[in-house]
Design a protein around this motif. Structure first.
Motif, short mmCIF file in Angstrom:
data_model
loop_
_atom_site.label_atom_id
_atom_site.label_comp_id
_atom_site.label_asym_id
_atom_site.label_seq_id
_atom_site.Cartn_x
_atom_site.Cartn_y
_atom_site.Cartn_z
N ALA A 92 45.19 40.40 64.60
CA ALA A 92 44.22 39.46 65.16
C ALA A 92 43.77 38.44 64.11
CB ALA A 92 43.02 40.21 65.72
N ASP A 93 43.65 38.89 62.85
CA ASP A 93 43.25 37.98 61.77
C ASP A 93 44.36 36.96 61.50
OD1 ASP A 93 40.90 39.59 61.33
OD2 ASP A 93 42.22 41.01 60.32
N GLN A 94 45.59 37.42 61.50
CA GLN A 94 46.72 36.53 61.28
C GLN A 94 46.82 35.50 62.41
OE1 GLN A 94 49.97 39.25 60.67
NE2 GLN A 94 49.36 39.66 58.56
N LYS A 95 46.54 35.93 63.64
CA LYS A 95 46.54 34.99 64.77
C LYS A 95 45.43 33.96 64.61
CE LYS A 95 47.07 36.24 68.97
NZ LYS A 95 46.97 36.91 70.29
N CYS A 96 44.27 34.39 64.15
CA CYS A 96 43.15 33.48 63.93
C CYS A 96 43.52 32.43 62.88
CB CYS A 96 41.93 34.29 63.47
SG CYS A 96 40.45 33.32 63.13
N LEU A 97 44.13 32.86 61.80
CA LEU A 97 44.54 31.94 60.74
C LEU A 97 45.67 31.02 61.20
CD1 LEU A 97 43.67 31.32 57.90
CD2 LEU A 97 45.30 33.00 57.07
N ALA A 98 46.61 31.57 61.98
CA ALA A 98 47.71 30.74 62.52
C ALA A 98 47.14 29.64 63.41
CB ALA A 98 48.69 31.61 63.28
N ARG A 99 46.12 29.96 64.19
CA ARG A 99 45.49 28.96 65.05
C ARG A 99 44.85 27.86 64.21
NH1 ARG A 99 45.41 25.86 69.26
NH2 ARG A 99 43.39 25.51 70.16
N SER A 144 43.04 30.02 36.37
CA SER A 144 43.78 29.26 35.39
C SER A 144 43.05 29.37 34.06
CB SER A 144 43.90 27.80 35.82
OG SER A 144 42.63 27.18 35.78
N VAL A 145 43.66 28.85 33.03
CA VAL A 145 43.04 28.91 31.72
C VAL A 145 41.70 28.19 31.72
CG1 VAL A 145 43.32 28.23 29.31
CG2 VAL A 145 45.26 29.13 30.57
N GLY A 146 41.59 27.10 32.47
CA GLY A 146 40.36 26.31 32.51
C GLY A 146 39.28 26.85 33.41
N GLY A 147 39.53 27.91 34.15
CA GLY A 147 38.54 28.47 35.06
C GLY A 147 39.19 28.89 36.36
N SER A 148 38.40 29.09 37.37
CA SER A 148 38.94 29.53 38.65
C SER A 148 38.62 28.51 39.74
CB SER A 148 38.40 30.91 39.03
OG SER A 148 36.99 30.85 39.13
N ARG A 149 39.40 28.54 40.79
CA ARG A 149 39.24 27.65 41.93
C ARG A 149 39.41 28.49 43.19
NH1 ARG A 149 38.09 23.09 43.37
NH2 ARG A 149 39.07 21.92 45.01
N TRP A 150 38.69 28.15 44.25
CA TRP A 150 38.81 28.87 45.50
C TRP A 150 38.81 27.91 46.67
CZ3 TRP A 150 34.73 28.09 48.81
CH2 TRP A 150 33.53 27.68 48.24
N THR A 151 39.44 28.35 47.75
CA THR A 151 39.47 27.64 49.02
C THR A 151 39.16 28.67 50.10
OG1 THR A 151 41.14 26.11 48.19
CG2 THR A 151 40.87 26.23 50.58
N CYS A 152 38.36 28.29 51.07
CA CYS A 152 37.96 29.22 52.12
C CYS A 152 38.10 28.58 53.50
CB CYS A 152 36.51 29.66 51.91
SG CYS A 152 35.91 30.83 53.16
N VAL A 153 38.67 29.35 54.42
CA VAL A 153 38.66 28.98 55.84
C VAL A 153 37.64 29.89 56.50
CG1 VAL A 153 39.96 29.01 58.01
CG2 VAL A 153 41.04 28.17 55.91
N HIS A 154 36.65 29.28 57.12
CA HIS A 154 35.60 30.01 57.82
C HIS A 154 35.92 30.00 59.31
CE1 HIS A 154 32.72 29.27 54.38
NE2 HIS A 154 33.55 28.26 54.23
N PHE A 155 35.81 31.13 59.97
CA PHE A 155 35.83 31.18 61.42
C PHE A 155 34.56 31.90 61.82
CE2 PHE A 155 36.82 33.11 65.56
CZ PHE A 155 37.12 31.96 66.26
N GLU A 156 33.56 31.11 62.19
CA GLU A 156 32.25 31.66 62.50
C GLU A 156 31.73 31.04 63.79
OE1 GLU A 156 29.58 31.77 59.06
OE2 GLU A 156 31.34 31.51 57.79
#
Length: 103
Positions: A34-41, A77-89
């Motif tokens: 169900a989570d994979q379907k949500c992300l695919a959508r 990375s050496v310079g720090g961290s980066r993040w990306t988030c997809v919210h389904f709320e």
């Protein structure tokens, strides 16, 4: 062989088991069908993000309640961290990104 080239150590970021955001608890969960379907959508609705290097690989999934999900891709990375988030709320998708810890 160039001895001045030094291999960087493998850097990884582990997410917490749970976190709080705006009074809500988010628990880390395993990706299920169900989570994979949500992300695919989401990617179906946002074709321009398909293949994005910021969303490469399997994300960390956090859930709050039965339907709300947050998918996090964490990059170190050496310079720090980066993040990306997809919210389904509340039945809607949104995205956010940033540096350092998102939790």
């Amino acid at each position: 062989e160039d001895s001045s080239v030094v291999a960087l150590p493998q850097i990884s970021i582990e997410g917490p088991a749970e976190f709080q955001d705006q009074g809500r608890s988010w628990a880390r969960s395993e990706l299920e069908h169900a989570d994979q379907k949500c992300l695919a959508r989401f990617f179906q609705l946002n074709q321009e993000l398909v293949g994005s290097p910021e969303m490469d690989g399997n994300p960390l999934l956090f859930t709050s309640g039965k339907k709300d999900r947050r998918f996090f891709w964490l990059t170190a990375s050496v310079g720090g961290s980066r993040w990306t988030c997809v919210h389904f709320e509340k039945g809607r998708y949104s995205t956010s990104d940033g540096t350092e810890c998102p939790f």
